[in-house]
Design a protein around this motif. Sequence first.
Motif, PDB file in Angstrom:
ATOM      1  N   GLY A  84       0.824  -1.205   0.000  1.00  0.00           N
ATOM      2  CA  GLY A  84       0.000   0.000   0.000  1.00  0.00           C
ATOM      3  C   GLY A  84       0.858   1.254   0.000  1.00  0.00           C
ATOM      4  O   GLY A  84       0.540   2.248  -0.664  1.00  0.00           O
TER       5      GLY A  84
ATOM      6  N   GLN B   8      -7.880   0.503   3.490  1.00  0.00           N
ATOM      7  CA  GLN B   8      -8.773  -0.173   4.437  1.00  0.00           C
ATOM      8  C   GLN B   8     -10.185  -0.383   3.878  1.00  0.00           C
ATOM      9  O   GLN B   8     -11.040  -0.895   4.603  1.00  0.00           O
TER      10      GLN B   8
ATOM     11  N   SER C 177      -4.084  -1.572  -0.377  1.00  0.00           N
ATOM     12  CA  SER C 177      -3.081  -2.411   0.288  1.00  0.00           C
ATOM     13  C   SER C 177      -3.664  -3.802   0.469  1.00  0.00           C
ATOM     14  O   SER C 177      -4.841  -3.945   0.795  1.00  0.00           O
TER      15      SER C 177
ATOM     16  N   LYS D 226      -5.759  -6.455   6.062  1.00  0.00           N
ATOM     17  CA  LYS D 226      -6.682  -5.526   5.383  1.00  0.00           C
ATOM     18  C   LYS D 226      -7.888  -6.321   4.873  1.00  0.00           C
ATOM     19  O   LYS D 226      -7.847  -7.554   4.807  1.00  0.00           O
TER      20      LYS D 226
END
Length: 374
Positions: free
Chosen positions: A59, A168, A189, A194
Amino acid sequence: MIPLFGVQRQATRLRAALDARIARVMDHGGFVLGPEVAEFEDRLAGYCGAGGAVGVGSGWSALHIALLAEDVGPGDAVFAPAFTFTATADAVIAVGATPVFVDVDPDTLNMAPMALARAMEAVRREGRLTPRHVIAVDLFGLPADYAALGAVAAEGPAPLRVLADAAQSFGGSRDGARVGALAPVTALSFYPTKPLGGLGDGGAILADDPALRDRYRSIRNCGRGPDGLQAEPAGPTARLDTLQAAALLAKLDAYDAELARRREIAAFYGAALEGLADLPPREAETDSAWALYTIRCDDRDAVRAKLAEAGVATAIYYPAPLPGHPAFRHLAPAAGALPVAEAASRRVLSLPMHADLTDAEVEAVCAAARAALA
Ligand SMILES: *Cc1c(COP(=O)(O)O)cnc(C)c1O
């Protein structure tokens, strides 16, 4: 202990599909930029409704490469929320630009459009930095208000572009559009915890503009262009591994069912804890990806200790606003300039949230949280 994340339980549940995908890579041996990378990029773009996707190493790399491709650099101001994971600001510093911290909205904890307008005005008035870019974060999975932020960013002599840090929020949506289609460029990411997590590090950049995607492909590949000649001076080695793409393809097949389960758990938590703490907002037009279920309460550390005693794992995301971290202290605005972010850092508490929680565990978390918050 009821675990905060379900990384290992998920790997066990999906083991056969993961093994089959990984075995295929072992057989063909294309470990770097093998066929699974392009297959995953296509699936990802299709899922999100974005023009295209480019798989990268993390990410952080997604943010870094996206900023490099916009030629953001020294002397540029990049506006970022004051309450987020440090990588958001770290990527700005890595390209030589200066992060300017913007306070967040007290309900959503995402960048507040009015605070962005004030911060842009302050930077213009001061005249030391050139306002260049905005990074909005979809905190805990809740998509930011891209329409309002985009309108503020476009005001003034030189319109700024908005980069979505959606590390997220994969799978979240707003007004019927999925994350990845809400901003011109979106960074994802695939860190294991996540919403869509790999078996190690990974990330992706979603963008509609094919010329930008070509630059991402060069930059991630140590700056090499399609002809093999160096096209970008500052390209890192930041490709998505074929093995990670293979694992992510298997996990993507299970994603919608997992998201539905997280949504169900969030609704159950919401009903059980109503009135006992500040809960994540449930807005009619916005669907969170529920990366985390983060409440805010007084005496947070005492509540946390009681939950630990009851066998419930919790975490604090995040213990300080960005300018409270040693690496960013020199960028801190005047004391008291970020009141919402500062208060949030003292009151946040994240509860277990993943698709592999059993009903009994969800009920136990609620019972323990109700007792601790009473
Ligand atoms: C996790 C995260 C990142 C960084 O992702 P990595 O894959 O760990 O590099 C960036 N921004 C936010 C908001 C994150 O939560």
